[in-house]
Design an enzyme around this catalytic site. Structure first.
Site, PDB file in Angstrom:
ATOM      1  N   ASP A 142       1.335 -10.511  -2.001  1.00 24.18           N
ATOM      2  CA  ASP A 142      -0.492  -9.959  -1.756  1.00 24.18           C
ATOM      3  C   ASP A 142      -1.489 -11.320  -2.953  1.00 24.18           C
ATOM      4  O   ASP A 142      -1.088 -12.469  -3.320  1.00 24.18           O
ATOM      5  CB  ASP A 142      -0.618  -8.421  -3.464  1.00 24.18           C
ATOM      6  CG  ASP A 142      -1.803  -8.414  -2.808  1.00 24.18           C
ATOM      7  OD1 ASP A 142      -2.800  -8.592  -2.349  1.00 24.18           O
ATOM      8  OD2 ASP A 142      -1.673  -6.308  -3.390  1.00 24.18           O
TER       9      ASP A 142
HETATM   10  C1  BGC Z   1      -5.393  -6.502  -2.405  1.00 27.38           C
HETATM   11  C2  BGC Z   1      -4.685  -6.728  -0.612  1.00 27.38           C
HETATM   12  C3  BGC Z   1      -5.753  -7.190   0.684  1.00 27.38           C
HETATM   13  C4  BGC Z   1      -5.723  -8.695  -0.427  1.00 27.38           C
HETATM   14  C5  BGC Z   1      -6.715  -9.388   0.311  1.00 27.38           C
HETATM   15  C6  BGC Z   1      -5.648  -8.175  -2.680  1.00 27.38           C
HETATM   16  O1  BGC Z   1      -6.639  -8.098  -4.175  1.00 27.38           O
HETATM   17  O2  BGC Z   1      -4.652  -6.056  -3.236  1.00 27.38           O
HETATM   18  O3  BGC Z   1      -4.741  -5.229  -0.289  1.00 27.38           O
HETATM   19  O4  BGC Z   1      -5.526  -7.526   1.341  1.00 27.38           O
HETATM   20  O5  BGC Z   1      -6.452  -8.554  -1.990  1.00 27.38           O
HETATM   21  O6  BGC Z   1      -8.571  -9.030   0.141  1.00 27.38           O
END
Ligand code: BGC
Length: 751
Positions: free
Chosen positions: A280
């Site tokens: 993530d």
């Molecule tokens: C989120 C993800 C997301 C990523 C990119 C993160 O803060 O938890 O679900 O895909 O950001 O935006």
């Protein structure tokens, strides 16, 4: 956190002419022996790898920043300005991996001056219990990603609703692992059908947003496998996602993105996942540890998986074979998803078909919770006046926020008409007006609007009308949790609006009151006995108002059922008080070094184990407001003739056959639910969902339905043997239309 990481990352980037960058890094036309499509993705990946330098391998295992809001660099110049970009192997014609968030539609289209359809929230798709709808949901996202120039989704959220106040509940598929896993598998297949790299996330136990980057979740392996992990297991096994995103939190001591048990032992070894794991955003915390644990790709930058990684390989601290495994997984997934054979190519999105698909999915997901004296559907021919009240229902419907946010075409209905781009944690109302949808369907009635700010004024509006339709909403977003499951109070200028008080006043003023809820999570309803009808519409997407209008006036018969239990009160939850970090972990930006060490953990103990959602309320003998699997229809259904066929071959499914009848005069769809009560010696909650079918029935029609149950779904996780195991004994199979109403019952012996 993100911005400091990004800054650190960009400090490393060289500054030079961007057009030159774009030229240099534009992939060559893909030629080479790996373009032989009769070879397997693994063989093709190996052929590419034979020609790759160490630097090219390293370049493939990390991102190039967040092109959406970071500067264009030499490495990301060829990206589509989404949230992540991996450069590929330009010299060998291997394209970049161009990622966009796409939980319920493609994110950030407005900022790129493009259009994307907002589907209803994922939880609404879950409420449809419709595998075909889930496939269509994913396929629409896949098509629009491609049309916008992306080749990878960051959708596929499937953490089960262990903590319903989680601000991302709307992005997930409910509290049951078999329902959620089955649907996410379809969603992933749909997305990948458009030659998009599919993703399942956030692996695993990212069940709350409060302190998500520091929380340490404690759970025993049996409960873990039988609950949250089972949703991912089914998603991986049946959806074949090319990628898995590991989550921000820790699990049993280690961050998920450097957790060998999660990434290698379970995902790659037990489930035989051949794809790649990406972190993530900012969820990577080490180089050697993460790599050895099974993290293949750092996103969105390159703090741990670039120079530090290369050094570690050269010094022998990371074996080349380990790097090769990461690279192989990324390349083979690109071949398997088809992003090399079908290169990214922008085209025009079809908004009309998008609206139609979005509307139909919402129509299937709206849940009729109460309908006394057949208050619904409304009969436009006999109603003279309707009072529409509250929740900006004159102009729009609320959507879920955070990285899932889809930019509404036409802008935020309540504040910035005309502006496409949205901002982090801004409440976005899609310009889909319930008031207009109601007026359209009742052209001869007087339809008034009251903003629902003052209970007395709302009650007066309701009193003067034949029917009152009052809206209540609960807004959710990534990065925050709900303070409680109560419908929130909100500020309107200096006035505090108490939605519960408004609804209670309206229902007291007019016996023909219909409550429409727009929520991502369950809500409590102190006024539940007062209104004649209650509809849960979730977040309705681009065309939510038309879907709602069709249900209110009966051109669509509601068929959704709750994918999450609605409890009576927060006090009934396994953790009545949400556990939050007790210390201030940081203030202001976190340096990459602090981040590397990881923020100090706080502990959340999942002592409820496998008792998630209805399994908890069943086991604890707690009454609920509306149970899991519950939802009414404008017709009625009857169940009869259960027969359960077992076989001595352990590879065979258990076949559950019964007759389902539409006993009313209106066509309708019924979700038939099959549960199993395991033998007492299994020490499981009273029952678990093991299968379901959504069946379309004409008035008075009867159909014989067979639901096949996999033995794994009847098994427990044997911790000693580290495998699923069926406990020999008597299994009671229960069938019906709601977890609390299962008229058919048969006991069979399984071993
Ligand atoms: C989120 C993800 C997301 C990523 C990119 C993160 O803060 O938890 O679900 O895909 O950001 O935006």
């Amino acid at each position: 956190m993100k911005s400091s990481l990004r800054l650190a990352a960009f400090a490393l980037a060289s500054a030079a002419s961007l057009s030159l960058f774009a030229q240099q890094n534009k992939p060559a036309k893909p030629t080479g022996p790996w373009m032989n499509t009769s070879l397997s993705p693994d063989e093709r990946a190996d052929l590419v790898m034979k020609q790759m330098t160490l630097d090219e391998k390293i370049a493939l295992i990390h991102g190039e920043g967040m092109p959406t809001d970071d500067p264009v660099t030499s490495q990301n110049a060829d990206s589509n300005r989404g949230v992540g970009y991996d450069i590929g192997v330009p010299r060998l014609g291997i394209p970049g991996i161009d990622m966009s968030d796409a939980a319920y539609g493609v994110r950030s289209s407005g900022v790129n001056g493009r259009y994307s359809t907002a589907l209803p929230a994922d939880v609404s798709a879950a409420a449809s219990w419709d595998t075909d709808a889930a496939y269509q949901y994913g396929a629409l996202i896949g098509r629009e990603l491609r049309a916008q120039g992306f080749n990878m989704t960051l959708g596929g959220g499937v953490d089960i609703t262990r903590e319903p106040r989680n601000g991302r509940t709307f992005e997930y598929l409910g509290e049951d692992p078999i329902l959620a896993g089955t649907l996410v598998a379809q969603l992933i297949q749909g997305t990948q059908s458009a030659h998009i790299i599919g993703d399942i996330k956030h692996y695993a136990f990212n069940d709350q947003e409060s302190g998500r980057t520091s929380v340490n979740v404690n759970i025993d392996h049996r409960a873990a496998h039988e609950s949250d992990l089972l949703a991912f297991e089914i998603g991986v096994e049946k959806g074949h996602p090319a990628a898995v995103m590991c989550s921000y939190n820790r699990v049993n001591g280690d961050y998920s993105c450097e957790n060998k048990w999660l990434l290698t032992d379970v995902l790659k070894d037990d489930w035989k996942f051949p794809g790649f794991v990406l972190s993530d955003w900012g969820g990577t915390h080490s180089t050697e540890k993460a790599s050895a644990a099974g993290l293949d790709n750092e996103e969105p930058g390159w703090f741990f998986y670039s120079d530090k990684y290369k050094e570690a390989v050269q010094a022998g601290r990371i074996p080349m074979s380990e790097l090769d495994d990461h690279v192989h997984r990324i390349l083979r997934s690109m071949f398997a998803a088809g992003v090399i054979d079908y290169p990214r190519q922008r085209s025009v999105v079809d908004p009309f078909s998008g609206f139609e698909i979005s509307r139909k999915i919402e129509e299937g997901g709206i849940v009729l919770l109460k309908n006394e004296h057949n208050a619904l559907p409304l009969d436009a021919g006999t109603i003279h006046s309707i009072a529409v009240i509250g929740a900006h229902s004159d102009v729009g419907m609320i959507s879920g926020g955070g990285s899932a946010q889809v930019d509404p075409i036409g802008g935020n209905a309540i504040s910035a008409p005309g502006k496409g781009a949205t901002h982090w944690q801004e409440q976005i109302w899609f310009p889909t007006s319930p008031l207009k949808a109601i007026r359209k369907r009742a052209p001869n009635a007087t339809v008034t609007f009251d903003p629902g700010i003052d209970p007395a004024s709302a009650a007066a509006a309701a009193k003067n009308a034949d029917v009152a339709i009052v809206f209540g909403y609960q807004w959710e977003s990534e990065g925050m949790d709900l303070p409680s499951l109560a419908l929130p109070k909100y500020k309107n200028g200096d006035t505090e609006v108490d939605q519960n008080a408004v609804i209670a006043a309206v229902a007291a003023a007019n016996p023909h009151t219909v409550v429409v809820l727009e929520t991502g999570s369950p809500v409590t309803m102190p006024w539940v006995s007062a209104p004649a009808a209650i509809l849960e519409a979730w977040y309705g997407g681009s065309d939510g108002a038309d879907a709602l209008g069709n249900v209110l006036f009966g051109s669509v018969n509601p068929s959704g059922k709750l994918p999450n239990t609605f409890p009576l009160s927060d006090d009934d939850l396994p953790h009545p008080t949400l556990i939050k970090p007790t210390i201030t972990h940081f203030s202001g930006p976190v340096s990459p070094e602090t981040w590397a060490k990881g923020l100090p953990p706080f502990q959340v103990h999942y002592d409820e184990g496998v008792e998630v959602g209805y399994k908890w309320y069943d086991a604890q003998h707690k009454h609920v407001l509306f149970p899991f699997g519950y939802g009414l229809s404008y017709t009625t259904f009857g169940y009869s003739g259960l027969h359960v066929a077992t076989s001595s071959n352990p590879d065979d499914t258990v076949k559950v056959t019964f007759t389902l009848a539409n006993t009313g005069w209106r066509a309708g769809k019924e979700i038939a639910e099959v549960y199993a009560a395991l033998p007492a010696s299994a020490q499981e909650p009273p029952k678990r969902l093991v299968g379901f079918a959504k069946v379309d029935l004409a008035p008075k029609e009867k159909k014989q339905v067979t639901v096949e149950i996999e033995r794994k779904y009847l098994s427990i996780w044997d911790e000693a043997k580290n495998e699923w195991s069926l406990v020999p004994g008597e299994y009671t199979i229960l069938v019906g239309g709601s977890s609390d109403k299962l008229p058919l019952k048969e006991t069979v012996s399984l071993r």
